[in-house]
Design a protein around this motif. Structure first.
Motif, PDB file in Angstrom:
ATOM      1  N   THR A 181      99.895   2.882  23.030  1.00  0.00           N
ATOM      2  CA  THR A 181     100.622   2.420  24.217  1.00  0.00           C
ATOM      3  C   THR A 181      99.942   1.221  24.850  1.00  0.00           C
ATOM      4  O   THR A 181      98.735   1.210  25.064  1.00  0.00           O
ATOM      5  N   ARG A 232     105.640   6.099  26.711  1.00  0.00           N
ATOM      6  CA  ARG A 232     106.235   5.664  25.438  1.00  0.00           C
ATOM      7  C   ARG A 232     107.641   5.120  25.669  1.00  0.00           C
ATOM      8  O   ARG A 232     108.078   4.162  25.023  1.00  0.00           O
ATOM      9  N   GLU A 252     107.307   1.711  27.033  1.00  0.00           N
ATOM     10  CA  GLU A 252     106.952   0.834  25.916  1.00  0.00           C
ATOM     11  C   GLU A 252     108.220   0.323  25.217  1.00  0.00           C
ATOM     12  O   GLU A 252     108.353  -0.873  24.925  1.00  0.00           O
ATOM     13  N   PRO A 301     106.962   5.319  17.537  1.00  0.00           N
ATOM     14  CA  PRO A 301     107.299   5.600  18.941  1.00  0.00           C
ATOM     15  C   PRO A 301     107.032   7.050  19.336  1.00  0.00           C
ATOM     16  O   PRO A 301     106.830   7.335  20.513  1.00  0.00           O
TER      17      PRO A 301
END
Ligand SMILES: Nc1ncnc2c1ncn2[C@@H]1O[C@H](COP(=O)(O)OP(=O)(O)O)[C@@H](O)[C@H]1O
Ligand SMILES: [Mg+2]
Lengths: 250, 303
Positions: free
Chosen positions: A87, A153, A156, A173
């Motif tokens: 991350t 996440r 992200e 991911p």
């Protein structure tokens, strides 16, 4: 139509050929999964595609043009956006500022020295839409470092979405997620399929077989097979090199 | 912040007449010096604090500004505006050249290479015997047309320049550009992945910072009427850096607070003891250990 193509792409780290004459094709509109054991060179390949690393050899073509030597920031503006396996956020900034920065990178020039950016409603509005899209609407004013792992996440992914890419590169991911968080991420990626071409690096085979139309298998920096999920499942070489240790049941 | 600031400005505006009435002209001079150093430190804070670029060579631009004044005056160019233009332009150009090279490195290498360039400038200037060599060069005060540059005029001029520069910096750090600059400091690889040309943002900030430092150097030459090699020396870079750390790295008022505090502390300690540098060191140590955001951070914590 082929959106992304690497030709004989190689990256050498000292004595190690992390990516070795790699040929990969991603077609426009598909979800293309890239699988392979740890250390196969998947992240390195993404770093070459996004321009974080310079290749030792070979070519990269994107959207009909060669981008092998284009700087990383210029590739984003051509339509390449990525998420990181580890991350990588502005941890001290709120979700809002993280996303506003992502939107700002795409909208207009950032060499503006006078007007206060905090008053740019258009940036905030678009940032909020992207946050909603990944389920972070209610966490908009929370500092990124204080989000749960799953939320980080999601942010992200949102940062990549905000640049409205033609090709979305997702590097594991689901890394470090529990089953519930993973399920939510799979749902999110499914919801993106209509709109984006996706190159998905992932270890979770259930997720890969559910999401991908085509799969490439990377071993020792080389693509040893590309095909539909059925073809990959049935490929004996892939089993020997990779799927075997994940349980031949697949 | 608004009221204290207004009071401070009123105090600074009213100080010279009060000082001359009460025989405190010395303090008017000290305040002039502090305002000039505050400008230099604030310019450094832009790249060090907001940009995360630990430049250990800021004396190069500061000193170059001072030498520009001395040399042009000696060559018979006496318009203050022209001299300022040259001082700022040369400092910006130097920052462009140094920045374009140094910004390809990171971390300790960046610190060392900025220091190395500043040292090169130092030795280059000192080697010019016609410009005073190690003795430095006298710098008469130029003409500004509208007014004569008396000590009091210089005081007000420094105040005006500092206020203008701070206003500019305030707009800058809250603009789109400023936000990206700080984002790069926070997480460079993320900023790059969002599509920001990191190098260009850093270079623009570096040049702006150098230009402001050059202007501060020109003012310093007006103040001391002398361009000293000391202004170019690495100790001067360290001194400016100490001010920023003391006042608050990346805090808007960090440069101002640091310049004021360090100058006053030095003035006081210098009178009390010959070991004054030890005192300064201890204060700095305290700040680094217990107040990483400097004096500005300490002041802000109060409601
Ligand atoms: N910057 C680097 N310097 C040296 N070796 C590296 C670097 N990045 C990756 N490697 C090596 O390259 C190989 C491939 O790594 P990586 O691309 O991260 O694999 P994957 O993402 O498939 O797990 C590994 O052996 C790794 O140790
Ligand atoms: Mg990886």
């Amino acid at each position: 139509m082929i959106l992304l193509e690497t030709q004989q792409l190689s990256k050498r780290f000292g004595g190690l050929l992390a990516v070795n004459s790699c040929n990969l094709e991603v077609r426009a509109g598909e979800v293309h999964a890239l699988i392979g054991p740890n250390g196969a060179g998947k992240t390195t390949l993404l770093n070459l595609i996004t321009g974080v690393l310079a290749p030792s050899k070979g070519q990269i073509r994107f959207d009909g043009q060669e981008i092998t030597h284009l700087p990383a920031h210029a590739r984003v503006h051509r339509g390449l956006a990525r998420t990181f396996q580890i991350t990588n956020l502005f941890k001290n900034y709120t979700v809002r500022v993280n996303l506003e920065l992502a939107v700002q990178a795409r909208r207009g020039s950032s060499f503006r020295f006078w007007q206060p950016v905090a008053k740019e409603r258009a940036l905030t509005e678009e940032a909020f839409q992207v946050a909603e899209r990944v389920g972070l609407g209610r966490r908009f004013e929370v500092v990124a470092g204080q989000l749960s792992h799953g939320e980080q996440r999601a942010l992200e992914v949102a940062l990549a979405l905000a640049s409205k890419p033609k090709l979305l590169l997702l590097d594991e991911p689901m890394a470090g997620m529990g089953p519930e968080e993973s399920a939510r991420m799979v749902e999110l990626i499914e919801s993106l399929r209509q709109e984006f071409t996706i190159l998905l690096v992932e270890h979770d085979m259930d997720a890969v077989f559910r999401l991908a139309q085509r799969i490439s298998v990377l071993v020792y920096g080389q693509v040893i097979a590309t095909g539909t999920p059925e073809e990959i499942r049935a490929n004996p070489e892939v089993h020997r090199a990779y799927l075997g240790d994940e349980g031949g049941a697949a | 912040m608004r009221w204290p600031l207004l009071l401070l400005v009123l105090f600074l505006l009213a100080f010279p007449p009060i000082a001359s009435a009460t025989g405190l002209e010395f303090y008017q001079g000290l305040l002039t010096k502090i305002m000039i150093l505050a400008l230099a430190a604030s310019s450094l804070n832009l790249i060090l604090g907001y940009g995360g670029m630990v430049s250990f060579g800021h004396a190069a631009y500061f000193g170059l500004g001072a030498y520009a004044v001395a040399i042009l005056m000696r060559e018979g160019i006496s318009s203050g505006w022209v001299i300022w233009g040259v001082a700022v332009g040369l400092s910006a150009l130097l920052a462009l050249l140094i920045g374009a090279i140094c910004l390809r490195t990171r971390g300790v290498y960046f610190i060392m290479i900025t220091l190395a360039f500043a040292q090169m400038i130092y030795y280059l200037v000192v080697s010019f015997k016609q410009y005073g060599g190690e003795d430095g060069l006298r710098a008469r005060r130029p003409e500004f047309g509208l007014f004569e540059l008396t000590d009091t005029a210089l005081y007000y001029l420094s105040l005006a320049v500092l206020a203008g520069a701070l206003y500019l910096l305030h707009r800058l750090v809250h603009s789109r550009f400023g936000r990206v600059l700080q984002a790069i400091r926070e997480n460079e690889s993320r900023a790059l992945a969002l599509g920001y040309p990191v190098f260009h943002f850093q270079l623009v900030a570096f040049v702006l910072s150098g230009a402001l430092a050059g202007l501060a150097g020109a003012l310093m030459a007006h103040y001391t009427q002398y361009a000293s090699p000391n202004l170019l020396a690495w100790q001067q870079s360290g001194h400016l850096m100490m001010m920023v750390i003391l006042g608050g790295v990346g805090q808007f008022w960090g440069g101002v607070l640091g310049a004021a505090t360090l100058s006053i502390v030095e003035e006081v300690l210098q009178d009390l003891t010959i070991h004054w540098q030890l005192g300064v060191g201890l204060i700095l140590l305290f700040i680094v250990l217990f107040a990483p955001k400097g004096l500005a951070g300490l002041l802000r914590r109060r409601p």
